[in-house]
Design a protein around this motif. Structure first.
Motif, PDB file in Angstrom:
ATOM      1  N   LEU A  64      69.170 -44.599-103.915  1.00  0.00           N
ATOM      2  CA  LEU A  64      68.694 -45.142-105.183  1.00  0.00           C
ATOM      3  C   LEU A  64      67.838 -46.370-104.935  1.00  0.00           C
ATOM      4  CD1 LEU A  64      72.034 -44.853-107.186  1.00  0.00           C
ATOM      5  CD2 LEU A  64      70.068 -43.322-107.326  1.00  0.00           C
ATOM      6  N   GLU A  65      66.788 -46.515-105.726  1.00  0.00           N
ATOM      7  CA  GLU A  65      65.861 -47.623-105.543  1.00  0.00           C
ATOM      8  C   GLU A  65      66.559 -48.972-105.774  1.00  0.00           C
ATOM      9  OE1 GLU A  65      61.632 -49.301-107.380  1.00  0.00           O
ATOM     10  OE2 GLU A  65      62.481 -47.404-108.076  1.00  0.00           O
ATOM     11  N   GLY A  66      66.383 -49.888-104.830  1.00  0.00           N
ATOM     12  CA  GLY A  66      66.931 -51.233-104.953  1.00  0.00           C
ATOM     13  C   GLY A  66      68.420 -51.325-104.715  1.00  0.00           C
ATOM     14  N   GLN A  67      69.023 -50.210-104.316  1.00  0.00           N
ATOM     15  CA  GLN A  67      70.476 -50.171-104.183  1.00  0.00           C
ATOM     16  C   GLN A  67      70.975 -51.034-103.033  1.00  0.00           C
ATOM     17  OE1 GLN A  67      71.928 -46.450-102.783  1.00  0.00           O
ATOM     18  NE2 GLN A  67      74.022 -46.780-103.498  1.00  0.00           N
ATOM     19  N   MET A  68      70.355 -50.899-101.871  1.00  0.00           N
ATOM     20  CA  MET A  68      70.840 -51.603-100.689  1.00  0.00           C
ATOM     21  C   MET A  68      70.641 -53.112-100.775  1.00  0.00           C
ATOM     22  SD  MET A  68      72.171 -49.101 -99.309  1.00  0.00           S
ATOM     23  CE  MET A  68      72.827 -50.008 -97.904  1.00  0.00           C
ATOM     24  N   GLU A  69      69.745 -53.552-101.649  1.00  0.00           N
ATOM     25  CA  GLU A  69      69.538 -54.993-101.828  1.00  0.00           C
ATOM     26  C   GLU A  69      70.779 -55.667-102.433  1.00  0.00           C
ATOM     27  OE1 GLU A  69      66.106 -55.360-104.256  1.00  0.00           O
ATOM     28  OE2 GLU A  69      64.792 -54.289-102.860  1.00  0.00           O
ATOM     29  N   LYS A  70      71.645 -54.881-103.062  1.00  0.00           N
ATOM     30  CA  LYS A  70      72.834 -55.436-103.715  1.00  0.00           C
ATOM     31  C   LYS A  70      74.003 -55.624-102.757  1.00  0.00           C
ATOM     32  CE  LYS A  70      71.648 -53.280-108.134  1.00  0.00           C
ATOM     33  NZ  LYS A  70      72.140 -52.462-109.261  1.00  0.00           N
ATOM     34  N   SER A  71      73.844 -55.160-101.525  1.00  0.00           N
ATOM     35  CA  SER A  71      74.918 -55.275-100.557  1.00  0.00           C
ATOM     36  C   SER A  71      75.292 -56.738-100.341  1.00  0.00           C
ATOM     37  CB  SER A  71      74.493 -54.641 -99.228  1.00  0.00           C
ATOM     38  OG  SER A  71      75.552 -54.684 -98.296  1.00  0.00           O
ATOM     39  N   GLY A  72      76.580 -57.016-100.377  1.00  0.00           N
ATOM     40  CA  GLY A  72      77.062 -58.385-100.194  1.00  0.00           C
ATOM     41  C   GLY A  72      77.229 -59.169-101.479  1.00  0.00           C
ATOM     42  N   THR A  73      76.787 -58.608-102.615  1.00  0.00           N
ATOM     43  CA  THR A  73      76.982 -59.283-103.905  1.00  0.00           C
ATOM     44  C   THR A  73      78.480 -59.386-104.196  1.00  0.00           C
ATOM     45  OG1 THR A  73      74.901 -58.383-104.758  1.00  0.00           O
ATOM     46  CG2 THR A  73      76.472 -59.217-106.375  1.00  0.00           C
ATOM     47  N   PRO A  74      78.973 -60.565-104.578  1.00  0.00           N
ATOM     48  CA  PRO A  74      80.422 -60.724-104.814  1.00  0.00           C
ATOM     49  C   PRO A  74      80.944 -59.740-105.856  1.00  0.00           C
ATOM     50  CG  PRO A  74      79.352 -62.854-104.785  1.00  0.00           C
ATOM     51  CD  PRO A  74      78.245 -61.822-104.765  1.00  0.00           C
TER      52      PRO A  74
END
Length: 404
Positions: A64-74
């Motif tokens: 999904l687009e932009g999905q991996m950018e959210k990794s590590g979000t609390p």
């Protein structure tokens, strides 16, 4: 707690303004403002704490687009919602009210189920978290508590008013009778607007055992709605926004159901003491809106199962408390659609794999919001459109008060 304090001050010392806490509208406003303040002010502190504990979301690559950018979000941000919900309720609501007690238990109970799931994922390196069967056991346990309480508690009743007996200088004098342990609910779009669970099995089950059917229904509703909210929590701001809209709708219904004049005017079921649920709904809406301050795209925190399971559980018990559970397919239509999308996708995939040797899909991806992401629609637009649909469903639910 503040209600009892100011009630005491008003009666004992006649302090000017202390009596304002008698009004549900004032306490609901206070609960909303306080919940917003707690979420907006202390939410940032909770997010920082979660970061220090390295409670970050592990993202599985689904393309999904932009999905991996959210990794590590609390994650575990559901504690923001829990704190900003429970503190105002404890301060502004009547804690002797059976419905308020049930909802406080529900929020803590489902929040703890979600917390255990999140804890196992983040601290025990168990990517699956709490096994599904244990979640179901927890939800069934809560359903038993809610179903049995609403079936047997003497403070759970509906009131039926007869026609005015006479008119005098004091106004109309009316006679009423209370039905304790009612086995009835609101049936939308019907003329008499009520459904009696005792007629569900065409008299096959003796009336004194109707509570068995009602408790089973309560268990099913709590499990379905709680899991529906959990599934909906897949993109930034979706679950919190939809839940806030639903809670606002139930707040209006609780106010009308707990008000003698409005319930008689609209010819709907009058439920004594249910007006107190307006305070809970107000705090719930404030908590959801306050959480959106940090959860709106791009999210600074995710609610995790700590929040999503709690949101759905509370909404289910709200519906049961005000006898509006048959309206859930309408007002919780987003949750229903998300649930059905997963069931259809999994069932069709298994069926086609068994028949053709290769699994096929109805949607590009389930749940439903991921299907639209796969089609290239930005998640912020998907969330906004789902909110719009949620508002339309809320209006349809309120329209059932007159459309019969």
């Amino acid at each position: 707690m503040l209600y009892y304090l100011f009630d005491y001050l008003d009666k004992q010392f006649n302090i000017p303004g202390a009596g304002v806490f008698q009004y549900i509208s004032f306490r609901a406003l206070g609960a909303t403002v306080l919940s917003l303040f707690i979420a907006a002010t202390y939410g940032k502190w909770i997010i920082s704490f979660l970061r220090r504990q390295q409670v970050g979301e592990s993202i599985r690559d689904l393309g999904l687009e932009g999905q991996m950018e959210k990794s590590g979000t609390p994650t575990m941000g559901g504690f923001i919602i829990l704190a900003s919900l429970l503190i105002p309720v404890l301060l502004f609501a009547k804690l002797s009210n059976v419905y308020i007690v049930l909802l406080i238990i529900t929020a803590i109970w489902t929040g703890m189920i979600g917390f255990v799931d999140d804890y196992l994922k983040k601290f025990k390196n168990n990517k699956d978290g709490l096994h599904g069967r244990f979640k179901i056991v927890g939800q069934v346990g809560l359903g038993l508590i809610v179903g049995l309480t609403l079936s047997f508690n003497d403070h759970v009743k509906i009131r039926i008013y007869d026609q005015p007996l006479l008119s005098s200088s004091l106004g109309e004098v009316q006679r009423y009778r209370d039905i304790v342990h009612p086995m009835v609910t609101t049936l939308p779009f019907s003329k008499n607007n009520e459904f009696d669970y005792r007629t569900l099995l065409f008299g096959w089950l003796p009336e004194e055992y109707t509570w068995v059917i009602y408790t089973i229904i309560a268990i099913f509703i709590i499990t379905a709605v709680s899991n529906g909210a959990n599934i909906t929590d897949g993109i930034d701001g979706l679950a919190a926004g939809v839940s806030g809209i639903i809670a606002l709708t139930f707040g209006v219904l609780a106010y009308l159901s707990g008000n003698t004049k409005f319930s008689q005017y609209l010819n709907i079921m009058y439920i004594p003491n249910s007006g107190e649920l307006v305070i809970f709904c107000a705090a719930f809406v404030g908590a959801c809106v306050g959480f959106l301050w940090y959860n709106a795209y791009p999210a600074q925190v995710f609610m995790g199962d700590t929040g999503s399971l709690m949101l759905g559980g509370v909404i289910a018990v709200l519906a049961l408390a005000i006898r509006k559970e048959l309206m859930i397919p309408i007002v919780c239509g987003i949750f229903l659609a998300e649930n059905i999308s997963v069931i259809m996708q999994v069932s069709y995939f298994k069926y086609t794999k068994k028949r053709f040797g290769e699994g096929r899909r109805i949607l590009l991806m389930s749940p439903l919001h991921h299907h639209y992401q796969k089609k290239g629609i930005h998640e912020a637009k998907i969330v906004t459109r789902f909110w719009v649909v949620g508002i339309i469903l809320a209006i349809m639910t309120l329209a059932t008060l007159k459309l019969r």
